[in-house]
Design a protein around this motif. Structure first.
Motif, PDB file in Angstrom:
ATOM      1  N   ARG A  24       0.826  -1.216   0.000  1.00 33.68           N
ATOM      2  CA  ARG A  24       0.000   0.000   0.000  1.00 33.68           C
ATOM      3  C   ARG A  24       0.853   1.257   0.000  1.00 33.68           C
ATOM      4  NH1 ARG A  24      -3.091  -1.607   5.342  1.00 33.68           N
ATOM      5  NH2 ARG A  24      -0.895  -1.998   5.746  1.00 33.68           N
ATOM      6  N   ASN A  39       3.797 -12.749   0.410  1.00 33.58           N
ATOM      7  CA  ASN A  39       4.487 -12.435   1.673  1.00 33.58           C
ATOM      8  C   ASN A  39       3.674 -11.505   2.568  1.00 33.58           C
ATOM      9  OD1 ASN A  39       7.009 -11.689   3.413  1.00 33.58           O
ATOM     10  ND2 ASN A  39       6.294  -9.757   2.531  1.00 33.58           N
ATOM     11  N   TYR A  46      -4.059 -15.220  14.214  1.00 33.72           N
ATOM     12  CA  TYR A  46      -2.843 -15.222  13.397  1.00 33.72           C
ATOM     13  C   TYR A  46      -2.329 -16.650  13.182  1.00 33.72           C
ATOM     14  CZ  TYR A  46       1.914 -14.411  11.806  1.00 33.72           C
ATOM     15  OH  TYR A  46       3.079 -14.443  11.073  1.00 33.72           O
ATOM     16  N   THR A  95      11.148  -6.961  12.360  1.00 35.74           N
ATOM     17  CA  THR A  95      10.593  -6.152  11.263  1.00 35.74           C
ATOM     18  C   THR A  95       9.510  -5.247  11.871  1.00 35.74           C
ATOM     19  OG1 THR A  95       8.819  -7.723  10.792  1.00 35.74           O
ATOM     20  CG2 THR A  95      10.892  -8.079   9.615  1.00 35.74           C
TER      21      THR A  95
HETATM   22  N1  LIG Z   1       8.475 -10.811  11.461  1.00 36.84           N
HETATM   23  C1  LIG Z   1       8.237 -11.992  12.010  1.00 36.84           C
HETATM   24  O1  LIG Z   1       8.646 -12.291  13.149  1.00 36.84           O
HETATM   25  C2  LIG Z   1       7.467 -13.035  11.212  1.00 36.84           C
HETATM   26  C3  LIG Z   1       7.488 -14.354  11.684  1.00 36.84           C
HETATM   27  C4  LIG Z   1       6.799 -15.318  10.979  1.00 36.84           C
HETATM   28  C5  LIG Z   1       6.123 -14.989   9.823  1.00 36.84           C
HETATM   29  N2  LIG Z   1       6.110 -13.694   9.399  1.00 36.84           N
HETATM   30  C6  LIG Z   1       5.353 -13.410   8.177  1.00 36.84           C
HETATM   31  O2  LIG Z   1       6.209 -12.796   7.240  1.00 36.84           O
HETATM   32  C7  LIG Z   1       5.459 -11.967   6.359  1.00 36.84           C
HETATM   33  C8  LIG Z   1       6.111 -10.601   6.258  1.00 36.84           C
HETATM   34  O3  LIG Z   1       6.096 -10.024   7.551  1.00 36.84           O
HETATM   35  P1  LIG Z   1       7.166  -8.946   8.026  1.00 36.84           P
HETATM   36  O4  LIG Z   1       7.717  -9.444   9.287  1.00 36.84           O
HETATM   37  O5  LIG Z   1       8.071  -8.573   6.924  1.00 36.84           O
HETATM   38  O6  LIG Z   1       6.162  -7.751   8.381  1.00 36.84           O
HETATM   39  P2  LIG Z   1       6.222  -6.169   8.057  1.00 36.84           P
HETATM   40  O7  LIG Z   1       7.586  -5.654   8.221  1.00 36.84           O
HETATM   41  O8  LIG Z   1       5.122  -5.589   8.883  1.00 36.84           O
HETATM   42  O9  LIG Z   1       5.827  -6.108   6.515  1.00 36.84           O
HETATM   43  C9  LIG Z   1       4.537  -6.451   6.091  1.00 36.84           C
HETATM   44  C10 LIG Z   1       4.361  -6.093   4.635  1.00 36.84           C
HETATM   45  O10 LIG Z   1       3.024  -6.421   4.257  1.00 36.84           O
HETATM   46  C11 LIG Z   1       2.451  -5.284   3.604  1.00 36.84           C
HETATM   47  N3  LIG Z   1       1.016  -5.221   3.791  1.00 36.84           N
HETATM   48  C12 LIG Z   1       0.335  -5.148   4.966  1.00 36.84           C
HETATM   49  N4  LIG Z   1      -0.982  -5.017   4.734  1.00 36.84           N
HETATM   50  C13 LIG Z   1      -1.133  -5.003   3.382  1.00 36.84           C
HETATM   51  C14 LIG Z   1      -2.245  -4.873   2.522  1.00 36.84           C
HETATM   52  N5  LIG Z   1      -3.495  -4.701   3.013  1.00 36.84           N
HETATM   53  N6  LIG Z   1      -2.059  -4.886   1.186  1.00 36.84           N
HETATM   54  C15 LIG Z   1      -0.791  -5.027   0.686  1.00 36.84           C
HETATM   55  N7  LIG Z   1       0.302  -5.153   1.442  1.00 36.84           N
HETATM   56  C16 LIG Z   1       0.133  -5.132   2.777  1.00 36.84           C
HETATM   57  C17 LIG Z   1       3.148  -4.091   4.249  1.00 36.84           C
HETATM   58  O11 LIG Z   1       3.130  -2.980   3.353  1.00 36.84           O
HETATM   59  P3  LIG Z   1       2.141  -1.725   3.442  1.00 36.84           P
HETATM   60  O12 LIG Z   1       1.890  -1.446   4.899  1.00 36.84           O
HETATM   61  O13 LIG Z   1       2.915  -0.664   2.736  1.00 36.84           O
HETATM   62  O14 LIG Z   1       0.909  -2.135   2.688  1.00 36.84           O
HETATM   63  C18 LIG Z   1       4.569  -4.606   4.382  1.00 36.84           C
HETATM   64  O15 LIG Z   1       5.262  -4.436   3.178  1.00 36.84           O
HETATM   65  C19 LIG Z   1       4.035 -11.949   6.925  1.00 36.84           C
HETATM   66  O16 LIG Z   1       3.221 -12.845   6.200  1.00 36.84           O
HETATM   67  C20 LIG Z   1       4.217 -12.424   8.361  1.00 36.84           C
HETATM   68  O17 LIG Z   1       3.054 -13.053   8.860  1.00 36.84           O
HETATM   69  C21 LIG Z   1       6.775 -12.713  10.062  1.00 36.84           C
END
Ligand SMILES: NC(=O)c1ccc[n+]([C@@H]2O[C@H](COP(=O)([O-])OP(=O)(O)OC[C@H]3O[C@@H](n4cnc5c(N)ncnc54)[C@H](OP(=O)(O)O)[C@@H]3O)[C@@H](O)[C@H]2O)c1
Length: 258
Positions: A38, A86, A151, A186
């Motif tokens: 977004r 992702n 989640y 993150t």
């Molecule tokens: N970080 C962890 O500890 C962790 C652990 C296990 C799994 N994960 C998974 O890894 C993936 C990435 O997470 P992350 O840690 O990189 O989180 P992050 O830093 O919060 O990044 C999330 C990304 O998703 C995008 N996003 C959120 N809502 C959106 C929407 N409505 N439409 C389009 N894009 C959207 C955000 O961009 P905008 O806000 O600009 O839209 C951002 O680029 C997720 O699926 C999360 O569940 C993360």
């Protein structure tokens, strides 16, 4: 510099965190990338650092946003052969206390958008008998998550769904994999209101986003159905399989209660 077998990738949630790492790794390795999120300014700033990044602003909680990404997947002028689903977020706290609108958005993004884009990608890849889909799940998928109930359930869905579709496509030249990160520093922790509950997590349990993203890209290139980066998290997943389900549930619940 790693090399990857992909021709052109589309990465959702590329404006931050693990998604940005996917985009940087791919673009640096010479794979053109369509970056989706977004926050347009973030995507444009990322694209300005590379010559092979295309920006697509879309809100994947909305039908309009999902349709825009599906149109791009179907564009045969610049064909995409790797989809990385992702984008995702969590809601933390006891389930009754969480705003139901927020959990609806969480399911819309983590589950509905991922299913719709996977469907579109497989239909684009099928006639070519070649293509890759990497769905980002979580180690939370392997264990019911008290205070992360919705989640963990969305990620259990992602893993189950991905495994099934992986098997359907195993002999059709289409690779489909689920990536299961552990803790990664993150924006996820603040977006998911999990900053306090993760503040005591020891340093060795945190994984670098680049490492996680690279592990996912290698896994989908090799058509591994399930990828869990790091020995530590691989071992923890084995424990959740050995211990009785009820015992694991109680342990998870008691950690929260303490
Ligand atoms: N970080 C962890 O500890 C962790 C652990 C296990 C799994 N994960 C998974 O890894 C993936 C990435 O997470 P992350 O840690 O990189 O989180 P992050 O830093 O919060 O990044 C999330 C990304 O998703 C995008 N996003 C959120 N809502 C959106 C929407 N409505 N439409 C389009 N894009 C959207 C955000 O961009 P905008 O806000 O600009 O839209 C951002 O680029 C997720 O699926 C999360 O569940 C993360």
């Amino acid at each position: 510099m790693p090399t990857y077998p992909f021709g052109r990738a589309l990465v959702t949630g590329a404006s931050a965190g693990i998604g940005e790492s996917f985009a940087r790794l791919l673009a640096s390795a010479g794979v053109p990338v369509v970056v989706v999120a977004r926050r347009y300014d973030r995507l444009v700033a990322l694209a300005s650092e590379f010559e092979n990044i295309e920006v697509l602003q879309a809100d994947l909680q909305s039908e309009i946003g999902i349709d825009a990404v599906i149109r791009r997947l179907n564009d045969s002028d610049k064909p995409i052969d790797l989809l990385v689903n992702n984008a995702g977020f969590g809601t933390s706290g006891t389930f009754d206390a969480i705003d139901p609108q927020r959990t609806t958005q969480e399911i819309a993004l983590n589950v509905n958008a991922l299913v719709r884009l996977t469907h579109a990608a497989i239909n684009v890849f099928s006639p070519r008998a070649r293509g890759y889909v990497l769905n980002v799940s979580s180690v939370a998928a392997f264990q019911a998550g008290p205070t992360l109930a919705v989640y963990a359930a969305t990620k259990a869905f992602v893993t189950s769904f991905t495994e099934a579709v992986h098997e359907e496509n195993r002999k059709r030249g289409i690779h489909i994999s689920a990536l299961h990160p552990g803790f990664v520093p993150t924006e996820f922790q603040s977006v998911s209101s999990a900053k306090d509950s993760t503040s005591n997590i020891p340093g060795f349990m945190w994984l670098k986003p680049e490492r996680v993203a690279h592990a996912g890209l290698v896994a989908v290139a090799r058509n591994k159905a399930i990828s869990v980066p790091s020995i530590l998290y691989k071992s923890l997943v084995v424990v959740t399989k050995i211990f009785p389900r009820g015992a694991m549930r109680r342990i998870a619940g008691s950690i929260i209660a303490d």
